[in-house]
Design a protein around this motif. Structure first.
Motif, PDB file in Angstrom:
ATOM      1  N   ARG A   1     -28.098 -70.645  29.241  1.00 31.89           N
ATOM      2  CA  ARG A   1     -28.001 -69.231  29.125  1.00 31.89           C
ATOM      3  C   ARG A   1     -27.619 -68.425  30.274  1.00 31.89           C
ATOM      4  NH1 ARG A   1     -33.173 -65.905  26.520  1.00 31.89           N
ATOM      5  NH2 ARG A   1     -32.711 -67.872  25.208  1.00 31.89           N
TER       6      ARG A   1
ATOM      7  N   ARG B   1     -27.574 -65.636  32.943  1.00 35.24           N
ATOM      8  CA  ARG B   1     -28.517 -64.686  33.469  1.00 35.24           C
ATOM      9  C   ARG B   1     -27.869 -63.873  34.525  1.00 35.24           C
ATOM     10  NH1 ARG B   1     -34.021 -64.764  32.977  1.00 35.24           N
ATOM     11  NH2 ARG B   1     -33.518 -64.874  30.787  1.00 35.24           N
TER      12      ARG B   1
ATOM     13  N   ARG C   1     -35.315 -79.529  27.521  1.00 37.72           N
ATOM     14  CA  ARG C   1     -34.536 -78.542  28.255  1.00 37.72           C
ATOM     15  C   ARG C   1     -33.277 -78.830  28.421  1.00 37.72           C
ATOM     16  NH1 ARG C   1     -37.559 -77.150  33.904  1.00 37.72           N
ATOM     17  NH2 ARG C   1     -35.744 -75.772  34.867  1.00 37.72           N
TER      18      ARG C   1
ATOM     19  N   ASP D   1     -31.621 -72.625  32.910  1.00 34.97           N
ATOM     20  CA  ASP D   1     -31.956 -73.399  31.874  1.00 34.97           C
ATOM     21  C   ASP D   1     -32.791 -73.034  30.573  1.00 34.97           C
ATOM     22  OD1 ASP D   1     -30.894 -75.108  33.733  1.00 34.97           O
ATOM     23  OD2 ASP D   1     -32.824 -76.228  33.996  1.00 34.97           O
ATOM     24  N   GLU D   2     -32.749 -73.346  29.310  1.00 27.20           N
ATOM     25  CA  GLU D   2     -33.693 -73.024  28.384  1.00 27.20           C
ATOM     26  C   GLU D   2     -34.609 -74.189  28.039  1.00 27.20           C
ATOM     27  OE1 GLU D   2     -30.953 -70.073  25.519  1.00 27.20           O
ATOM     28  OE2 GLU D   2     -31.028 -71.950  25.248  1.00 27.20           O
ATOM     29  N   TYR D   3     -35.602 -73.779  27.371  1.00 24.78           N
ATOM     30  CA  TYR D   3     -36.602 -74.746  26.712  1.00 24.78           C
ATOM     31  C   TYR D   3     -36.298 -74.539  25.295  1.00 24.78           C
ATOM     32  CZ  TYR D   3     -39.925 -74.890  30.880  1.00 24.78           C
ATOM     33  OH  TYR D   3     -40.137 -75.119  32.151  1.00 24.78           O
TER      34      TYR D   3
ATOM     35  N   ASP E   1     -38.827 -67.022  31.232  1.00 20.30           N
ATOM     36  CA  ASP E   1     -39.164 -65.841  30.604  1.00 20.30           C
ATOM     37  C   ASP E   1     -40.667 -66.448  30.340  1.00 20.30           C
ATOM     38  OD1 ASP E   1     -39.863 -63.907  28.816  1.00 20.30           O
ATOM     39  OD2 ASP E   1     -37.796 -64.120  27.702  1.00 20.30           O
TER      40      ASP E   1
ATOM     41  N   ARG F   1     -35.631 -71.050  21.231  1.00 21.96           N
ATOM     42  CA  ARG F   1     -35.123 -71.392  22.479  1.00 21.96           C
ATOM     43  C   ARG F   1     -35.388 -70.244  23.487  1.00 21.96           C
ATOM     44  NH1 ARG F   1     -28.980 -74.088  21.538  1.00 21.96           N
ATOM     45  NH2 ARG F   1     -29.827 -75.608  20.517  1.00 21.96           N
ATOM     46  N   VAL F   2     -35.822 -70.409  24.644  1.00 21.25           N
ATOM     47  CA  VAL F   2     -36.261 -69.437  25.734  1.00 21.25           C
ATOM     48  C   VAL F   2     -35.912 -69.940  27.017  1.00 21.25           C
ATOM     49  CG1 VAL F   2     -38.620 -70.548  25.511  1.00 21.25           C
ATOM     50  CG2 VAL F   2     -38.234 -68.096  26.402  1.00 21.25           C
ATOM     51  N   ALA F   3     -35.626 -68.794  27.948  1.00 23.14           N
ATOM     52  CA  ALA F   3     -35.218 -69.083  29.216  1.00 23.14           C
ATOM     53  C   ALA F   3     -36.524 -69.719  29.890  1.00 23.14           C
ATOM     54  CB  ALA F   3     -34.713 -67.932  29.861  1.00 23.14           C
TER      55      ALA F   3
END
Length: 264
Positions: free
Chosen positions: A85, A87, A80, A93-95, A63, A58-60
């Motif tokens: 997350r 910030r 998505r 959102d995160e992928y 990013d 999972r990544v923002a």
């Protein structure tokens, strides 16, 4: 927990393993120049050395370094998560990405499979314009919204627009229609009413004889009633976009493309 430093000083990629599923964990930025290689090595080690069937990450969404590295390491985007997350003082959102042990990674097919998961997609819709001998247009009154529609609906994955039109008419009207292979109108629909944009194919099935028309009935629970509507009265029952498109087809049956129901 499987640790893999992947040869990069002061940077560690960890894979948290539960059963045959692993989750890729990354240190906070800054990331090294070799981030893609580090992710690839850690992923290969988890799958080959620890019998992991599925890896998740999972990544923002903002990013970019990690997103690009996951793409190059063969991870495929699955979705998505909205506001997943923290910030700063807000949420981002995160992928969600994954890599399966059975995925092709270091091949052309693996690369295109990754691209297929991240490139934009659009809804495809197929509708059919049907008239009776008096020139009236067949409209479906649905049970879930006030405006009427032409018979048809959303095309399924790996289904052609024409096949979708035939299937939808069978499901909604209870008959199989002889629908021409060439659409009369292809229209781009902008975002509206909570929907994203879409491409719509409208096929002109011409005039149906009275015997066939008598067999049509609401064959789907979402269809409340069928109506043969006078063209001059359609605007009272459909959206402005639908009215523009139906009017355009009735006035000129030359196949063409429009955007939002207007000539391009």
């Amino acid at each position: 927990m499987v640790d893999d430093e992947s040869g990069f000083e002061d940077f560690r990629i960890q894979v948290e393993v539960m059963g045959d599923i692993g989750r890729l964990l990354l240190d906070d930025p800054p990331y090294p120049e070799g981030l893609t290689r580090a992710i690839s090595l850690a992923s290969d080690d988890a799958i080959i050395g620890h019998d992991v069937r599925r890896l998740e990450a999972r990544v923002a969404v903002d990013d970019g370094d990690v997103v690009r590295a996951l793409h190059r390491a063969g991870y495929r985007r699955e979705g998505r998560l909205r506001q997943a997350r923290v910030r700063g003082n807000g949420w981002v959102d995160e992928y969600v990405y994954s890599r399966l042990a059975t995925d092709e990674i270091y091949t052309r097919t693996g690369h295109t499979g990754m691209l297929d998961s991240v490139l934009p997609t659009k809804r495809v819709i197929s509708h059919v314009l049907i008239r009776d001998g008096a020139g009236r247009v067949l409209m479906c009154e649905t049970t879930y919204k006030p405006d009427w529609e032409l018979p048809g609906g959303v095309v399924e994955p790996i289904e052609s627009p024409h096949a979708g039109a035939v299937r939808e008419c069978l499901e909604e009207l209870g008959i199989t229609l002889d629908i021409p292979g060439t659409p009369t109108l292809i229209d781009w629909m902008p975002p509206a009413l909570g929907w994203s944009d879409a491409i719509e194919f409208i096929y002109d099935a011409g005039v149906v004889d009275a015997n066939l028309a008598s067999l049509m009935h609401p064959a789907d629970a979402e269809i409340g009633h069928l109506h043969w509507a006078e063209p001059d009265h359609l605007a009272d029952h459909v959206t402005a976009l639908s009215a523009r498109r139906i009017t355009a087809i009735l006035s000129d049956r030359t196949p063409r493309a429009t955007e939002n129901g207007f000539p391009v």
